[in-house]
Scaffold this active site. Structure first.
Site, short mmCIF file in Angstrom:
data_model
loop_
_atom_site.label_atom_id
_atom_site.label_comp_id
_atom_site.label_asym_id
_atom_site.label_seq_id
_atom_site.Cartn_x
_atom_site.Cartn_y
_atom_site.Cartn_z
N HIS A 23 -25.01 8.27 -56.06
CA HIS A 23 -26.03 8.04 -56.88
C HIS A 23 -27.31 7.60 -56.64
O HIS A 23 -28.64 7.64 -56.20
CB HIS A 23 -26.23 8.51 -57.70
N ASP A 121 -31.54 10.99 -63.26
CA ASP A 121 -30.45 11.30 -62.61
C ASP A 121 -29.34 12.67 -63.23
O ASP A 121 -29.63 12.62 -64.58
CB ASP A 121 -29.04 10.26 -62.53
#
Ligand code: UDP
Length: 482
Positions: A23, A121
């Site tokens: 990520h 995110d």
């Protein structure tokens, strides 16, 4: 844009990734692309991740070139000694809610200059909640494939059709027919383990379904993929979320824009949480073209000693050369004796490192295949270099990615749910010898499409420009409404 050139009026964007290697890696690439376009960026890392980056990378000096680029940090709530890997990683979500969320809210209230847009995110519901509460526009970024997000979105449809949950000892080859676009090839075994639940109200199943549906709300959904790879699935998704920005493959996009702006990405720059062992590059230099299979299961997968030994035998018995990333937490237990034929076979044809410069490795001419856990970053990195894959998915999105790699894109073999030395040997020879030509042909074609989409006028190139314009107009709208 150089430091001195950034205008005062640049929108301020806060980027908040889940504190995990894949990520942070892709969101840092996005951050650099947006900084290059002249936006002011604040990148929010967990304390733990930031410490790893400071220890193993040049992020501070690399990003200091961009005007107004700031790193901030926040606790992830996990105890220091937590390994932050394996299935135990999921614990982090509880701590983010209880510890991180209130601190994040206070940070957003006090931050100067005010944040015009949060790129959160898509698995960080806490960031989306706070943004909504404070009236800050939010764009969600899912770092996984579109095909996986679409399957997650359809969880409630699968439940309604009686296809989920998968219970007990079922036929794992049973077809799942209620995900539009995947009716003919998605099997039970291609869905993540949370789909194997005891009842429809299982909390993880419900949470994934609801969180994914939330990704389709808000100001837009940003994806690290490209139209020529996932266009069919994206057209289904656009019936539910009209504003989808596909801007990937991000690592290639960044490389391309940096060279267009006469900058180069230093070869040795990385976003790794681990010390990169570059000794495998001179080893690769000595191997014949296309002869080496690269093996890596990413940053989170944890293998048992038995699995490590089965892979090892399979690789040695295949007779092929191999470069294997074996993280220290995946090593055979102390006290286990390693069979002498493995030591000998590795001396002759193998190289084992604890962390590799993966993008450079995949781009090296000696690499002929990638035995991968099908993490989305790894998959895209392989796609870009035209390297065919053997997939051994570990969890989450990887189960679906591997089905697409083998069945839809024709880029390799799917070995999910199996791990014994004969199968590994057979797969390696299947990829590197028997089906080599077929896979190389499709991989070369897809790699070419990836390159085109990040060049001027390509779909990802245009979508990034559109994203920047949309963020600029968010700032404008906020100013006008004052
Ligand atoms: N990676 C690396 N060196 C390694 C293994 C992995 O640089 O030895 C990088 C890889 O290039 C990718 C990331 O770590 O960008 C892993 O992300 P991915 O989404 O593939 O898997 P995850 O770690 O999230 O399971």
């Amino acid at each position: 844009m150089d430091k001195e050139q950034q205008p005062q009026t640049s929108p301020h964007v806060l980027i908040f990734p889940l504190p995990a290697q894949g990520h942070v890696n892709s969101m840092l690439k996005l951050a650099e692309l947006l900084a290059l376009a002249g936006l002011k960026i604040t990148f929010l890392n967990s304390d733990f991740v930031h410490e790893q980056l400071l220890r193993h990378t040049d992020v501070l000096s690399r990003f200091s070139k961009y005007a107004g680029f700031d790193f901030r940090t926040i606790p992830d709530g996990l105890p220091d000694e937590h390994p932050r890997a394996g299935h135990g990683f999921m614990k982090i979500f509880e701590f983010l809610e209880s510890t991180t969320k209130p601190i994040f809210k206070e940070m957003m209230v006090n931050i100067k200059p005010r944040v015009d847009c949060i790129i959160a995110d898509g698995v960080l519901g806490i960031a989306v909640d706070v943004a909504e509460e404070l009236g800050i526009p939010v764009i969600q970024f899912r770092t996984i494939s579109a095909c996986c997000i679409w399957a997650y979105f359809a969880v409630s449809d699968m439940i309604q059709a009686g296809e989920l949950p998968i219970k007990g000892k079922e036929d794992m080859d049973r077809l799942i027919t209620s995900v539009p676009g995947m009716e003919t090839f998605l099997r039970c075994r291609d869905l993540p383990s949370f789909c194997r639940a005891s009842d429809t109200m299982d909390s993880t199943l419900q949470r994934i379904s609801q969180d994914t549906r939330k990704n389709f709300e808000g100001h837009g959904l940003l994806l690290n993929t490209f139209e020529d790879l996932e266009g069919d699935i994206l057209s289904h998704m656009r019936t539910k979320a009209p504003k989808i920005y596909t801007v990937g493959p991000l690592h290639l996009h960044l490389r391309t824009r940096l060279s267009d702006s006469s900058r180069t990405l230093l070869d040795q720059s990385s976003n790794s949480f681990h010390e990169v062992d570059r000794s495998c590059l001179p080893w690769l230099d000595k191997q014949p073209k296309g002869s080496v299979i690269y093996v890596s299961f990413g940053s989170l997968a944890v293998l048992s000693s038995e699995e490590v030994i089965e892979f090892w035998f399979g690789l040695v018995n295949s007779g092929k050369r191999f470069l294997w990333v074996l993280r220290p937490d995946n090593m055979v237990e102390k006290g286990d004796s390693i069979p002498v034929e493995l030591i000998e076979g590795t001396k002759q044809r193998g190289c084992i490192v604890s962390w590799a410069p993966q993008e450079e490795v995949l781009g090296h001419g000696a690499i002929g295949g990638f035995l991968s856990h099908s993490g989305w970053n790894s998959t895209l990195e392989s796609v870009v270099e035209g390297v065919p894959m053997i997939c051994w998915p570990y969890f989450a999105d990887q189960q679906i990615n591997s089905r697409f790699v083998s069945q839809v894109w024709g880029l390799g073999l799917d070995m999910k749910d199996l791990c014994d030395r004969q199968i590994v040997e057979k797969m390696v020879n299947g990829l590197m010898v028997e089906k080599r030509q077929e896979f190389v042909k499709s991989a070369t074609k897809v790699a070419k499409l990836a390159k085109e989409c990040v060049n001027v006028g390509g779909s990802s190139y245009c979508n990034l420009d559109r994203l920047v314009e949309d963020i600029r107009s968010m700032k404008l709208n906020i100013n006008l409404s004052k």
